[in-house]
Design a protein around this motif. Structure first.
Motif, short mmCIF file in Angstrom:
data_model
loop_
_atom_site.label_atom_id
_atom_site.label_comp_id
_atom_site.label_asym_id
_atom_site.label_seq_id
_atom_site.Cartn_x
_atom_site.Cartn_y
_atom_site.Cartn_z
N CYS A 51 0.84 -1.20 0.00
CA CYS A 51 0.00 0.00 0.00
C CYS A 51 0.88 1.25 0.00
O CYS A 51 1.86 1.34 0.74
N GLU A 81 -12.41 7.21 -7.43
CA GLU A 81 -11.93 7.26 -6.05
C GLU A 81 -11.24 5.96 -5.65
O GLU A 81 -10.53 5.91 -4.66
N ALA A 82 -11.49 4.89 -6.42
CA ALA A 82 -10.94 3.58 -6.05
C ALA A 82 -9.50 3.48 -6.54
O ALA A 82 -9.19 2.78 -7.51
N ASN A 83 -8.60 4.18 -5.90
CA ASN A 83 -7.20 4.19 -6.27
C ASN A 83 -6.55 2.87 -5.85
O ASN A 83 -6.42 2.57 -4.67
N TYR A 137 -3.63 1.93 -3.14
CA TYR A 137 -3.84 1.86 -1.70
C TYR A 137 -4.61 0.59 -1.33
O TYR A 137 -5.44 0.12 -2.10
N ARG A 139 -7.74 3.10 1.33
CA ARG A 139 -8.57 3.64 0.26
C ARG A 139 -9.89 4.17 0.83
O ARG A 139 -10.33 5.26 0.48
N ARG A 179 -9.31 7.38 2.74
CA ARG A 179 -9.09 8.53 1.87
C ARG A 179 -10.40 9.00 1.24
O ARG A 179 -10.65 10.20 1.13
#
Length: 247
Positions: free
Chosen positions: A203, A227-229, A232, A237, A240
Motif C-alpha cells: 500500500c 476514487e478507487a485508487n 492503496y 482507500r 481517503r
C-alpha cells in the motif's frame, strides 16, 4: 407480509429468501455454502427447514434458496429437521474428515461423528465440493479452477492439475471456502496458492502488502470509480474516500 419462524413473527418481502429473513431476525440456521457475495447456491443442504402453509400441509425446503411468497410458519429445529440435518452432517464430515471451521463445530453441536468409516475417504480431505471456490473464480472472470473428474472421484483443481495460467492470486477462492480446503500462504512479500507464487504489492500509504501484481493489473481496466485508487489497500482507500467526502 409476516411469517412466523420458531414462534417469532417476522416481516418479509415477497420473493425474499427465507434464510435471509431468519438471519435478519436473529434466528440462526446452519449453512456452509452460503456466502453474502455468492448467494443462491443451496449445495450443502444444511439450511433445510420445515414449513407449514395456510392449509396445514408441511414440507422441507432449502431456506437459502426458498423465496417466500405467502404467509407460512417455519420450524428450523423440528424433530424431522434435526434428524435430517444430522444425516447431512454425518455424510459431509465423512466426505471431509479434516474439514475446518463451521462443519466440525456443527458436528459437535449435533453430536455427529461421521458414518463409521463407511466410505473409503482420505483422512486429510477437507473439501465438501460445495462449489463456492469455483463460482468465486468464475464470477471474477478468470475461471482458473474447476470441479473436475466424475462421481466419487470429483475434486476441485486447475486444468490438468497444473499451476493455473489464468490464476491472478487474488485468493478469493480461499476466502469463500467454508472448510479451509484451499491452501494459501502469505509471507511479507509473496503469496502462494495453487502451486503458483505471486509478488504482493504494498500500500502506498501504510506499506502493508495487500494484493498481487497480477490482481491489480486485472482490476485496473475494470475500475470505473475514480476514487478507487488501486495504489492503496482497501482500508487506506476507504479512509481517503471518507476524508474527501468530509471535505
Amino acid at each position: 407480509m409476516n411469517i412466523v419462524i420458531d414462534g417469532k413473527t417476522c416481516e418479509a418481502q415477497p420473493g425474499e429468501f427465507l434464510w435471509e429473513i431468519a438471519r435478519r431476525n436473529g434466528i440462526d440456521i446452519p449453512a456452509l455454502c452460503r456466502h453474502d457475495a455468492l448467494p443462491g447456491r443451496g449445495c450443502c443442504r444444511l439450511c433445510i427447514v420445515e414449513i407449514e402453509t395456510a392449509d396445514g400441509s408441511r414440507s422441507v425446503v432449502v431456506s437459502c434458496v426458498y423465496p417466500v411468497a405467502e404467509t407460512i410458519v417455519v420450524y428450523t429445529k423440528s424433530e424431522k429437521i434435526i434428524r435430517l440435518r444430522r444425516v447431512l452432517l454425518a455424510l459431509l464430515i465423512e466426505r471431509a474428515p479434516a474439514a475446518q471451521g463451521a462443519l466440525p463445530a456443527y458436528c459437535r453441536e449435533y453430536g455427529v461423528t461421521g458414518c463409521g468409516g463407511l466410505f473409503n475417504t482420505d483422512k486429510e480431505e477437507k473439501c465438501i465440493l460445495c462449489g463456492q471456490c469455483t463460482r468465486a473464480c468464475q464470477e471474477l472472470g478468470t475461471s482458473a479452477i474447476q470441479i473436475t473428474r466424475r462421481g466419487v472421484d470429483k475434486i476441485v483443481a486447475p486444468p490438468f492439475d497444473e499451476p493455473p495460467q489464468d490464476c491472478i492470486g487474488c485468493a478469493a477462492c480461499a476466502r469463500v471456502c467454508p472448510t479451509g480446503s484451499i491452501e494459501c500462504s502469505n509471507t511479507q512479500n509473496q503469496r502462494t496458492i495453487w502451486g503458483k507464487t505471486f509478488v504482493l504489492e504494498k500500500c502506498a500509504e501504510c506499506g502493508k502488502p495487500y494484493a498481487t501484481t497480477e490482481e491489480l493489473k486485472w482490476l485496473e481496466p475494470k475500475v470505473v470509480d475514480m476514487e478507487a485508487n488501486l495504489a492503496y489497500c482497501p482500508r487506506c482507500r476507504g479512509r481517503r474516500v471518507a476524508g474527501s467526502v468530509a471535505l
